[in-house]
Design an enzyme around this catalytic site. Structure first.
Site, PDB file in Angstrom:
ATOM      1  N   GLY A  79       0.834  -1.198   0.000  1.00 37.84           N
ATOM      2  CA  GLY A  79       0.000   0.000   0.000  1.00 37.84           C
ATOM      3  C   GLY A  79       0.864   1.242   0.000  1.00 37.84           C
ATOM      4  O   GLY A  79       2.017   1.246  -0.436  1.00 37.84           O
ATOM      5  N   GLY A  80       0.311   2.303   0.541  1.00 36.14           N
ATOM      6  CA  GLY A  80       1.035   3.573   0.582  1.00 36.14           C
ATOM      7  C   GLY A  80       2.331   3.487   1.355  1.00 36.14           C
ATOM      8  O   GLY A  80       3.225   4.332   1.180  1.00 36.14           O
ATOM      9  N   GLY A 113      24.464  11.535 -29.948  1.00 36.27           N
ATOM     10  CA  GLY A 113      24.032  12.214 -28.725  1.00 36.27           C
ATOM     11  C   GLY A 113      24.562  11.526 -27.488  1.00 36.27           C
ATOM     12  O   GLY A 113      24.821  12.175 -26.466  1.00 36.27           O
ATOM     13  N   ALA A 114      24.732  10.220 -27.583  1.00 35.91           N
ATOM     14  CA  ALA A 114      25.216   9.478 -26.419  1.00 35.91           C
ATOM     15  C   ALA A 114      26.628   9.918 -26.040  1.00 35.91           C
ATOM     16  O   ALA A 114      27.006   9.882 -24.862  1.00 35.91           O
ATOM     17  CB  ALA A 114      25.173   7.984 -26.699  1.00 35.91           C
TER      18      ALA A 114
HETATM   19  C1  HXC Z   1      -3.043  -4.147  12.636  1.00 31.59           C
HETATM   20  C2  HXC Z   1      -2.067  -6.027  11.791  1.00 31.59           C
HETATM   21  C3  HXC Z   1      -1.905  -5.410  10.548  1.00 31.59           C
HETATM   22  C4  HXC Z   1      -2.354  -4.090  10.411  1.00 31.59           C
HETATM   23  C5  HXC Z   1      -1.108  -7.374  10.405  1.00 31.59           C
HETATM   24  N1  HXC Z   1      -1.568  -7.246  11.640  1.00 31.59           N
HETATM   25  N2  HXC Z   1      -1.309  -6.270   9.694  1.00 31.59           N
HETATM   26  N3  HXC Z   1      -2.640  -5.391  12.827  1.00 31.59           N
HETATM   27  N4  HXC Z   1      -2.911  -3.502  11.480  1.00 31.59           N
HETATM   28  N5  HXC Z   1      -2.211  -3.441   9.260  1.00 31.59           N
HETATM   29  C6  HXC Z   1      -1.524  -8.240  12.707  1.00 31.59           C
HETATM   30  C7  HXC Z   1      -2.422  -9.423  12.426  1.00 31.59           C
HETATM   31  O1  HXC Z   1      -3.725  -9.147  12.860  1.00 31.59           O
HETATM   32  C8  HXC Z   1      -1.755 -10.497  13.260  1.00 31.59           C
HETATM   33  O2  HXC Z   1      -2.123 -10.321  14.595  1.00 31.59           O
HETATM   34  C9  HXC Z   1      -0.297 -10.153  13.144  1.00 31.59           C
HETATM   35  O3  HXC Z   1      -0.226  -8.783  12.760  1.00 31.59           O
HETATM   36  C10 HXC Z   1       0.438 -10.964  12.115  1.00 31.59           C
HETATM   37  O4  HXC Z   1      -0.312 -10.962  10.919  1.00 31.59           O
HETATM   38  P1  HXC Z   1      -0.670 -12.298  10.117  1.00 31.59           P
HETATM   39  O5  HXC Z   1      -1.773 -11.961   9.199  1.00 31.59           O
HETATM   40  O6  HXC Z   1      -0.874 -13.423  11.077  1.00 31.59           O
HETATM   41  O7  HXC Z   1       0.699 -12.547   9.371  1.00 31.59           O
HETATM   42  P2  HXC Z   1       0.925 -13.086   7.917  1.00 31.59           P
HETATM   43  O8  HXC Z   1       0.080 -14.287   7.654  1.00 31.59           O
HETATM   44  O9  HXC Z   1       2.403 -13.204   7.755  1.00 31.59           O
HETATM   45  O10 HXC Z   1       0.372 -11.930   6.947  1.00 31.59           O
HETATM   46  C11 HXC Z   1       0.985 -10.663   6.925  1.00 31.59           C
HETATM   47  C12 HXC Z   1       0.139  -9.679   6.112  1.00 31.59           C
HETATM   48  C13 HXC Z   1      -1.289  -9.650   6.641  1.00 31.59           C
HETATM   49  C14 HXC Z   1       0.149 -10.074   4.651  1.00 31.59           C
HETATM   50  C15 HXC Z   1       0.829  -8.311   6.233  1.00 31.59           C
HETATM   51  O11 HXC Z   1      -1.265  -9.488   8.061  1.00 31.59           O
HETATM   52  C16 HXC Z   1      -2.095  -8.554   6.094  1.00 31.59           C
HETATM   53  O12 HXC Z   1      -2.580  -8.651   4.968  1.00 31.59           O
HETATM   54  N6  HXC Z   1      -2.287  -7.510   6.880  1.00 31.59           N
HETATM   55  C17 HXC Z   1      -3.104  -6.375   6.496  1.00 31.59           C
HETATM   56  C18 HXC Z   1      -2.425  -5.576   5.445  1.00 31.59           C
HETATM   57  C19 HXC Z   1      -3.166  -4.310   5.171  1.00 31.59           C
HETATM   58  O13 HXC Z   1      -4.227  -4.323   4.550  1.00 31.59           O
HETATM   59  N7  HXC Z   1      -2.669  -3.225   5.766  1.00 31.59           N
HETATM   60  C20 HXC Z   1      -3.306  -1.929   5.717  1.00 31.59           C
HETATM   61  C21 HXC Z   1      -3.082  -1.424   4.339  1.00 31.59           C
HETATM   62  S1  HXC Z   1      -3.488   0.214   4.153  1.00 31.59           S
HETATM   63  P3  HXC Z   1      -2.353 -11.563  15.576  1.00 31.59           P
HETATM   64  O14 HXC Z   1      -2.675 -10.921  16.888  1.00 31.59           O
HETATM   65  O15 HXC Z   1      -3.462 -12.353  14.991  1.00 31.59           O
HETATM   66  O16 HXC Z   1      -1.065 -12.302  15.574  1.00 31.59           O
HETATM   67  C22 HXC Z   1      -2.030   0.932   4.394  1.00 31.59           C
HETATM   68  C23 HXC Z   1      -2.122   2.369   4.095  1.00 31.59           C
HETATM   69  C24 HXC Z   1      -0.826   3.019   4.242  1.00 31.59           C
HETATM   70  O17 HXC Z   1      -1.083   0.418   4.782  1.00 31.59           O
HETATM   71  C25 HXC Z   1      -0.996   4.353   3.645  1.00 31.59           C
HETATM   72  C26 HXC Z   1       0.205   5.182   3.721  1.00 31.59           C
HETATM   73  C27 HXC Z   1       0.004   6.399   2.932  1.00 31.59           C
END
Ligand code: HXC
Length: 511
Positions: free
Chosen positions: A171-172, A406-407
């Site tokens: 993402g971002g 040019g290069a």
């Molecule tokens: C809160 C999160 C989290 C998040 C993961 N966790 N991402 N908690 N916010 N963004 C937590 C999970 O709930 C889990 O907690 C632990 O971290 C480990 O994650 P798992 O899913 O068990 O690990 P894994 O299978 O390795 O998968 C990793 C992952 C997945 C692919 C990153 O967790 C995932 O898809 N997370 C969400 C990604 C996402 O959508 N992020 C927000 C995007 S928007 P527990 O307690 O169960 O162990 C964004 C905007 C940024 O980022 C903008 C900037 C401008």
């Protein structure tokens, strides 16, 4: 509370903070082939040099019952330490705590470290391993990202900013590493993308794995987003240490000098014959580079991307230089969109951080074709021209063979401000190659036999370094075996160069 109890309390808090998300989460991290944030920092920095800041910070969210789930440190380890005795700031996202996701408190820790790095004028290294915005915190997390992005931009060109992506970065969140100077990735355990495979499948119906979409090899070879690739976390930390050895602490300092034990006068006889007689036969420019730099040690950047140009760091007489070189072994060393962008960004990095540029030239021109023209080779090629021209660091150029059209101008020619321009006797410096020139001048006017004679004549008269040397565009035609000494002399002569471009807010490089 007695003093013993207070000390015990501190010990307990330290133990808890160092445990991150706990033993089970650490086991999971290891099972995934990844190290923890603290393990990485330990490998990155000199032994016992790490000083942690904000170890007991916790998040402040109450939504989603988050007040019942607090971890000391809140998913990022921040502080400072040393690499080869030199100060660096570091933050390492801790995937064992809420997946290393960015809370407001967590962002504040990173921001504090970034501000310190700028104030003290020392590099910052970010070790990224995060699920992105802390979903429970919503817009507060987005604000945290933007605070980091803003500092990335303000720090750009002032202190070196290095990112290692060692797990998810999606993402971002990708835009912080993207704005730093170099991105390291690790094979099979790290990935970066703006939208993941599931979203892509819904929107474009493409099916792609995480690794193919945004893994280390994808970004090192296809997209050019990443600059370095390691086999595992440990190798990544070693490579970051090596990279830091070429960089100054900030834009007001010179890069660090190492003791040089390699002879400054070392001759390499094999260089006299390294360029083949046949102008169309390839050879490996890396051979020339490694034969002439200190200890044959060349730290290549983006070795898998746009291989028709080579970029990287090396030292001459112990002093770091940035090397840009056409690679005749790939696409005849032609300049195209990707190679122009790759080299332009590197040139600008070196110029921002007072690293002299040594350019090796063997370029037949720009790559023809609709793909290149429609893709904007005009503006992308201009990036490299712009970058070389605006660079005020010492610029030394060596033409080994072709330097056409040019290069020729673009590749750090005398005309755009190079300080010393060398050529091998095998150099061919002309407006274009003999075949092309004859085809245009004598279009349909010659028999095949006459054509060949005219081509040979053109080659003899113009495809050499002598015309350019007569005009002073080349300062010296050198014996290839003496390349190392000649480059060292030129770098020594230019080391106190003072050159200032006209005052301006900033130029307008063709983006
Ligand atoms: C809160 C999160 C989290 C998040 C993961 N966790 N991402 N908690 N916010 N963004 C937590 C999970 O709930 C889990 O907690 C632990 O971290 C480990 O994650 P798992 O899913 O068990 O690990 P894994 O299978 O390795 O998968 C990793 C992952 C997945 C692919 C990153 O967790 C995932 O898809 N997370 C969400 C990604 C996402 O959508 N992020 C927000 C995007 S928007 P527990 O307690 O169960 O162990 C964004 C905007 C940024 O980022 C903008 C900037 C401008």
């Amino acid at each position: 509370m007695s003093i013993e109890k207070k000390i015990q309390q501190l010990e307990e808090n330290n133990r808890l903070a160092e445990l991150g998300g706990g033993v089970d989460k650490i086991k999971k991290q290891h099972a995934a082939g990844r190290h923890t944030a603290r393990e990485r920092i330990k490998e990155l920095l000199d032994p016992h040099s790490f000083v942690e800041i904000d170890k007991f910070v916790t998040h402040r969210t109450t939504d989603f019952d988050m007040d019942k789930q607090k971890y000391l440190g809140d998913g990022v380890v921040t502080g400072y330490g040393k690499i080869d005795g030199r100060l660096v700031y570091v933050f390492a996202q801790d995937f064992t705590v809420f997946g290393g996701s960015l809370s407001r408190a967590n962002a504040d820790k990173i921001v504090k470290i970034m501000d310190l790095a700028m104030k003290m004028g020392a590099p910052i290294i970010g070790l990224n391993d995060s699920g992105g915005a802390r979903i429970q915190e919503g817009v507060e997390s987005l604000g945290g990202y933007a605070d980091i992005f803003y500092r990335n931009v303000m720090s750009s060109g002032v202190i070196p900013q290095i990112s290692a992506v060692l797990g998810p970065c999606a993402g971002g969140a990708v835009y912080s590493p993207a704005m730093t100077d170099f991105i390291m990735m690790v094979k099979n355990t790290s990935y970066m993308f703006v939208t993941g495979p599931d979203v892509i499948k819904t929107v474009t119906h493409e099916e792609v794995t995480k690794e193919d979409l945004g893994g280390a090899m994808t970004h090192n070879s296809k997209s050019g987003v990443a600059h370095l690739m390691a086999e595992d976390d440990s190798q990544a930390m070693m490579m970051l240490r090596e990279l830091m050895g070429f960089l100054p602490a900030n834009n007001m300092e010179d890069p660090p000098v190492k003791v040089c034990t390699d002879s400054l006068f070392r001759e390499e006889d094999s260089l006299d014959t390294i360029v083949p007689d046949d102008p169309n036969k390839p050879y490996d420019m890396l051979d020339i580079i490694t034969k002439v730099v200190d200890d044959h040690n060349f730290f290549e950047i983006q070795p898998y991307y746009a291989k028709n140009i080579i970029i990287g760091f090396a030292r001459f007489a112990g002093k770091p230089v940035g090397i840009v070189a056409n690679q005749p072994a790939v696409l005849a060393g032609v300049l195209d969109i990707d190679s122009s962008i790759k080299a332009a960004r590197f040139v600008r990095f070196c110029d921002a951080f007072n690293i002299p540029l040594v350019t090796f030239v063997d370029v037949p021109g720009f790559l023809p074709g609709t793909v290149q023209e429609f893709g904007g080779i005009i503006k992308h090629g201009a990036k490299l021209l712009f970058a070389f021209a605006e660079a005020t660091v010492p610029k030394i150029t060596l033409i080994t063979r072709k330097s056409y059209g040019g290069a020729y101008d673009v590749m750090s020619s005398k005309h755009i401000g190079a300080d010393v321009n060398f050529a091998y006797p095998t150099a061919e410096i002309a407006v274009m190659g003999p075949e092309g020139a004859v085809n245009i001048i004598y279009k349909n006017k010659l028999s095949e036999q006459e054509r060949q004679t005219v081509i040979d004549d053109y080659r003899a008269r113009f495809a050499s370094p002598y015309k350019a040397a007569q005009l002073g565009y080349i300062d010296e035609i050198i014996y290839p075996r003496q390349t190392r000494t000649k480059l060292i002399q030129a770098l020594e002569m230019t080391q106190n160069k003072v050159k200032n471009n006209p005052a301006k807010k900033h130029g307008n490089i063709p983006l």
